[in-house]
Scaffold this active site. Structure first.
Site, PDB file in Angstrom:
ATOM      1  N   ARG A   1       0.896  -1.279   0.207  1.00  0.00           N
ATOM      2  CA  ARG A   1      -0.114   0.042   0.110  1.00  0.00           C
ATOM      3  C   ARG A   1       0.859   1.293  -0.013  1.00  0.00           C
ATOM      4  NH1 ARG A   1      -3.954  -1.121   4.896  1.00  0.00           N
ATOM      5  NH2 ARG A   1      -1.748  -1.936   5.338  1.00  0.00           N
ATOM      6  N   ASN A  15      -6.534  -2.572   1.740  1.00  0.00           N
ATOM      7  CA  ASN A  15      -6.498  -3.945   1.539  1.00  0.00           C
ATOM      8  C   ASN A  15      -7.850  -4.508   1.828  1.00  0.00           C
ATOM      9  OD1 ASN A  15      -3.790  -4.522   1.746  1.00  0.00           O
ATOM     10  ND2 ASN A  15      -3.545  -4.785   3.554  1.00  0.00           N
TER      11      ASN A  15
END
Ligand code: FE
Ligand code: MG
Ligand code: ZN
Ligand code: ZN
Lengths: 331, 782
Positions: free
Chosen positions: B18, B36
């Protein structure tokens, strides 16, 4: 021995053989069935067939096995044996001398056990349809209705006693089959256990013995797997405590066999409450059949049906029941 | 507003994915969000088609080192974005097989340099880590992979650590095991009984103890290591005695490639493998005349080496007193699984060791070190564990939720769902209770971690494997796959081979579909079925499995088959004449009476036979010992042109036999053995005979395979089975096949030994189930 329509003469011969060696008041009647005296209690009834190669081996023969096996099956439910049947299937050409040896042996075993053949039958079949001699014995016993001896009755915490050393019968037969020279002390343990069991039941407080089993085919491992399965408990054996004679161990080593899986014909597994374990051992040690009895393990809550052996190093291993021959598994 | 959703599947969680997307999106001037999900990573943004393509291209080419992208999909989506900003939003959704957790990764270069910098807050901290390195699989309780679901949950982060953890620009952004000396786990030094010994530096004490030839149990990443000085004969002998492990080679750990080079010959590929992010044990050729203890690998010139892989290892080696090479073997007593908990280790290892180096970060999942080797310039994984597990193998076919329960000895299990196959870490011999418990616990744990509830079970045909008992007791549809077929399909799955192949499986023992014991097989296989085309001719196993641990039995057995009643002292080689007569005679009697002497086409037992006849090994203390020592002898006279000799030189090739039914071909094992006996008679040297045997076997297998390829019209060959771990055999066969323009495939990511069986079972059983169901479905409609 021959077989067929002309077999009448030999049939007579056999009957003479029976009467000569197995004679007793009930058998002497030669009626279609034996009539036994009615005694109080429930009836225990069992049957087993015996095929063994070789027929004669150190410590016994097929005749002794047939008597002891059926008596022991009755004893394992706490029953007092009342009489046996003896059924013979003979292969054409089987020698009369050998047959007589077997019958004499049956007679001896009966006398020693105080349990008699009360009815019998013989058939001769063509060559190749049987292997020398097959024996079937059935037995009837009387059992106290209050006794509830069964492999379902084992409880967590109970001790497992083995009445003597392990594998003697199996290894004796196997060594013969393998053709390896047998050390003089290697002999079958075949014997009747009903007197030892009777003593145990009489002298222990009622209800102390939960299970009795004779670890015959498949050995101690297979019988204990059945007990663990039926009682839904886990069994833990202590490897160092397993009674195995040095010569049995050495022969197993050579032949690649595990004594836990070898047949016994004169031993029983006794599942007894923990409080009475010591007393049970004391009683057993005073009997001829159980003088080498030891505690080999115990039952516990845990994974139902599982049998473990704990080793001094390397933890525990799982003892699985065996179906048939052991198969190579090392990759 | 209208926008686009980009969805990325694969190993994309817990690997710094990320923050990578966050930074990349900002570079590309995109606004939006990344988060996520249970299945992977979702990106919401709004941009032109060209911008989108450029962005996705950059995601693929610049992805973080530990990530493995399986797929990137995108499509229009109604989205909410704050204009001009790109943010990381909260995780959503539940776990699923698609969102893999990464394996445990060796210390990265950045963390190593921080750890060595006296001004860094994590200076000399044994638990330093970041998104590019450190523990993962071993600390995860469940997914999504989040600190609160790991064994780090008991260590609340200090202020500084929290700042790093929350800063998308930081290397420790969402690094779940992030910690520092103020807030994280600590090491401690203990005596044999487990009593803590107060000390300023447990690591200094450890180094001093190791230098004094003491035996130390070190708690690591996936369990305990037993460690001692690898340079001292006495220390190694003591470890062997206490662990009751007389001969099995011991792996060593060193700090750097430079030091490894002092002890072993190392190729470029081997350097790459040693220093890969997984840091596995690599089997290497030992240099002669090193100062390593001879007892590390008796009778064998191969040595397993790994590089220090945790910060703790590095700090230990940095101690001035620490020996340059340490034995690092699994902390267990022989045959049981590696210990993980402190109390458990003190209880079980206390009697073995002098001291403990402990720490207080719980190990959720136990895992051993992986073992690898380079063959034909490619890495082969022989024991797949730390660093590789739980990364899935992706296959082209869609599977129902399936569990493959594996074999018996080097067991693993495998969970398959859709296109992913998750093979467990090496578990070991299931007949050991603790291993069997470990097997069952791991199944439950991985089912939870990957959210797979098996609908079907697959196991071996062997009725006495505990994995078979386990599978049968599950009460779900059961498929049984022949052992060597599973060896073949494991390789086929790894390489995406669907069409039928010729599979050469050289193995120890597997239960055949005819109830006999197989092991040297040539099969025609596809993913769901096989035909046995050829095998090694039968040898007898006097004493059953006893013969698999006592090669002298195989030696006598072969002589009995060759000479029958004519066997006399004259034709018994010297090596076997030393076996006492009172053992030889009963064995011959067993063979004559065919007592507990099953037939086998095993290749492993053929190696054992030759090892015995040459007097190399008569009784094994570890699996594969006789064959490994035989290979080692052969290697001693291997010259640089041996592969060419294999092609050009005219080795005897024996006529193949047809079996009784006239269907299956047989390679004449006894003829191979006879050649060895003749060579012994002629007085040839052992290494020369050992090598000639290897080459003859390769030659014969090649000739028969070529014949079978022509007969079947197939030209893809799969090589697998435990005996293919023999590098001469594997490389030799690869070479001869390649020379004849046959494509060769072997297990690279999945062990070719029984560690790969579970994967083969899963693919084969799973696809058999699929085809049976579609068949029934069709019948239903028709
Ligand atoms: Fe195998
Ligand atoms: Mg019976
Ligand atoms: Zn790092
Ligand atoms: Zn901190």
């Amino acid at each position: 021995l021959d077989h067929g329509s002309g077999g009448l003469a030999s049939q007579e011969l056999i009957e003479n053989l029976f009467i000569k060696h197995l004679d007793n008041p009930i058998l002497r009647n030669l009626e279609d069935s034996a009539i036994l005296e009615n005694k109080p209690g429930n009836i225990a009834f069992t049957t087993d067939s015996y095929v063994v190669d070789p027929l004669f081996f150190p410590g016994g023969d097929i005749g002794k096995l047939a008597v002891h096996g059926t008596i022991n099956d009755l004893a394992m439910r706490g029953a007092e044996p009342q009489g046996l049947s003896l059924g013979l299937i003979l292969e054409e050409g089987f020698s009369l001398d050998e047959l007589e040896r077997v019958i004499i042996s049956v007679a001896e075993a009966c006398r020693e056990a105080d349990v008699y053949v009360v009815t019998g039958d013989t058939k001769v079949v063509p060559r190749g349809k049987a292997d020398k001699i097959f024996i079937n014995t059935a037995g009837v016993g009387i059992v106290d209705p209050k006794l509830q001896i069964s492999s379902k009755k084992a409880r967590a915490g109970d001790s497992i006693i083995l009445s003597g050393s392990m594998g003697d019968h199996g290894i004796t037969i196997m060594s013969k089959q393998a053709g390896i020279a047998i050390d003089g002390n290697l002999r079958s343990d075949t014997m009747a256990l009903h007197k030892m069991v009777a003593k145990l039941l009489a002298e222990l407080p009622a209800g102390s013995i939960h299970t009795l089993r004779d670890p015959t085919r498949g050995g101690v491992a297979t019988t204990l797997n059945e007990i663990a399965g039926n009682s839904k408990l886990e069994i833990e054996l202590i490897e160092e405590s397993l009674p195995i004679r040095a010569n049995v161990r050495a022969a197993c080593e050579m032949l690649g066999l595990d004594p836990l899986y070898l047949a016994n014909e004169g031993k029983c597994l006794i599942i007894v409450s923990p409080e009475q374990t010591e007393l049970a051992l004391q009683i057993l040690h005073k009997t001829k059949e159980g003088q080498e009895a030891v505690v080999i393990g115990s039952l516990k809550e845990g994974k139902a049906g599982r049998v473990l052996v704990t080793t001094p190093i390397g933890g525990a291993r799982v003892v699985t029941p065996l179906h048939g021959e052991p198969l190579p598994r090392i990759c | 507003m209208k926008g686009v959703e980009i969805f990325i599947r694969g190993t994309v969680q817990g690997v710094g994915f990320r923050p990578f997307i966050y930074n990349l999106a900002r570079q590309h001037g995109l606004s939006g969000t990344v988060c996520n999900t249970g299945d992977g990573v979702a990106i919401h943004t709004s941009c032109s088609k060209e911008e989108l393509e450029a962005f996705i291209g950059a995601v693929r080419s610049k992805a973080p080192p530990l990530s493995r992208i399986q797929s990137i999909e995108h499509g229009p989506k109604e989205i909410e974005i704050e204009d001009g900003r790109f943010t990381i939003s909260k995780s959503s959704g539940t776990s699923s097989a698609d969102a893999s957790i990464p394996p445990d990764i060796a210390l990265c270069a950045d963390c190593l340099s921080e750890m060595q910098d006296p001004n860094d807050p994590r200076f000399a901290y044994p638990f330093i880590n970041c998104t590019n390195c450190g523990p993962r699989f071993t600390i995860v309780e469940k997914i999504p992979y989040d600190r609160q679901q790991t064994s780090m949950k008991v260590f609340p982060m200090c202020e500084a650590c929290t700042r790093d953890y929350e800063d998308p620009g930081n290397r420790r952004f969402h690094a779940q095991p992030n910690a520092c000396p103020l807030c994280g786990p600590q090491v401690s030094w203990h005596d044999q009984a487990g009593n803590k010994i107060e000390t300023k530096s447990p690591l200094t004490d450890t180094a001093v103890a190791l230098a004094a030839n003491k035996l130390v149990a070190i708690r690591g990443l996936g369990g305990f290591h037993l460690s001692c000085n690898a340079l001292e004969e006495k220390a190694v002998a003591q470890l062997r005695e206490r662990k009751r492990r007389p001969h099995k080679p011991l792996a060593i750990m060193v700090q750097s490639i430079d030091i490894a080079k002092k002890y072993c010959f190392i190729s470029e590929q081997e350097i790459a493998l040693l220093s890969s992010i997984e840091h596995p044990i690599v089997l290497l050729q030992k240099r002669p005349d090193t100062d390593l203890a001879q007892g590390l690998a008796p009778h064998i010139t191969e040595l397993g080496i790994m590089l220090a892989y945790t910060p703790l290892h590095h700090l230990l080696f940095q101690e001035s007193t620490c020996p340059q090479a340490l034995v690092m073997t699994s902390g267990n007593s022989s045959g049981t699984p590696i210990c993980t908990g402190n109390a458990e280790a003190i209880d079980r290892l206390g009697p073995i060791v002098d001291n403990f180096l402990l720490h207080n970060r719980d190990i959720v999942t136990r895992i051993d070190d992986s073992v690898t080797r380079v063959s034909g310039k490619k890495p082969l994984i022989l024991r797949r564990a730390r660093g590789y597990v739980p990364s899935p193998i992706h296959c082209k076919w869609t599977l129902p939720a399936t569990i493959g329960c594996g074999g018996g000895l080097k067991s693993t299990f495998c969970l398959g769902k859709k296109n992913s196959l998750f093979t467990s870490q090496h578990i070991g011999d299931l007949s050991n209770l603790e291993s069997y418990d470990f097997f069952q616990e791991s199944i439950e744990h991985l089912k939870k971690v990957f959210d797979i509830e098996p609908e079907i079970a697959v196991c071996d045909l062997h009725p006495d494997y505990l994995s078979t008992h386990y599978a049968k007791a599950l009460g779900i549809p059961l498929y049984q796959v022949q052992h060597h077929h599973a060896h073949a399909t494991a390789v086929m799955a790894e390489h995406g081979l669907k069409d039928p192949v010729i599979a050469i499986i050289l193995d120890g023992t597997g239960y055949g579909d005819d109830g006999t014991s197989w092991g040297g097989e040539i099969l025609q296989a596809d993913l769901t079925s096989f035909t046995r085309l050829a095998h090694l001719s039968h040898l007898r196993l006097p004493g059953g499995d006893k013969a698999a641990t006592e090669p002298w039995r195989m030696g006598i057995s072969a002589l009995h088959s060759l000479y029958g009643d004519g066997l006399s002292d004259k034709n018994i080689p010297t090596a076997l004449r030393q076996i006492e007569r009172d053992k030889r005679e009963p064995l011959l009697s067993m063979l004559n009476n065919n007592f507990n002497s099953p037939l086998t086409s095993s290749c492993g037992r053929l190696f054992d036979t030759v090892s015995s006849l040459l007097g190399i090994c008569q009784k094994m203390s570890y699996e594969g010992q006789a064959a490994m020592e035989l290979e080692d002898r052969a290697r001693r006279c291997l010259n640089s042109t041996w592969k060419n000799d294999l092609i050009s030189e005219d080795y005897d090739q024996f006529p193949f036999l047809l079996d009784d039914r006239g269907i299956t071909w047989e390679i004449n094992s006894l003829q191979l053995i006879k050649t060895v006996l003749d060579d012994i008679q002629m007085g040839k040297k052992t290494p020369e005979i050992a090598l000639r045997f290897h080459l003859l076997l390769i030659k014969n297998i090649t000739a028969l395979t070529l014949q079978l390829c022509t007969q079947t019209g197939l030209n893809q060959v799969v090589l697998s089975g435990g005996c293919m771990q023999n590098a001469i055999i594997l490389e030799g066969l690869r070479h001869t096949m390649a020379t004849h323009n046959i494509s060769v495939f072997t297990g690279e990511n999945i062990p070719i030994n029984d560690g790969g069986i579970s994967l083969g079972q899963t693919i084969t059983g799973g696809l058999q189930h699929v085809s049976r169901n579609s068949h029934e479905g069709n019948q239903g409609r028709g």
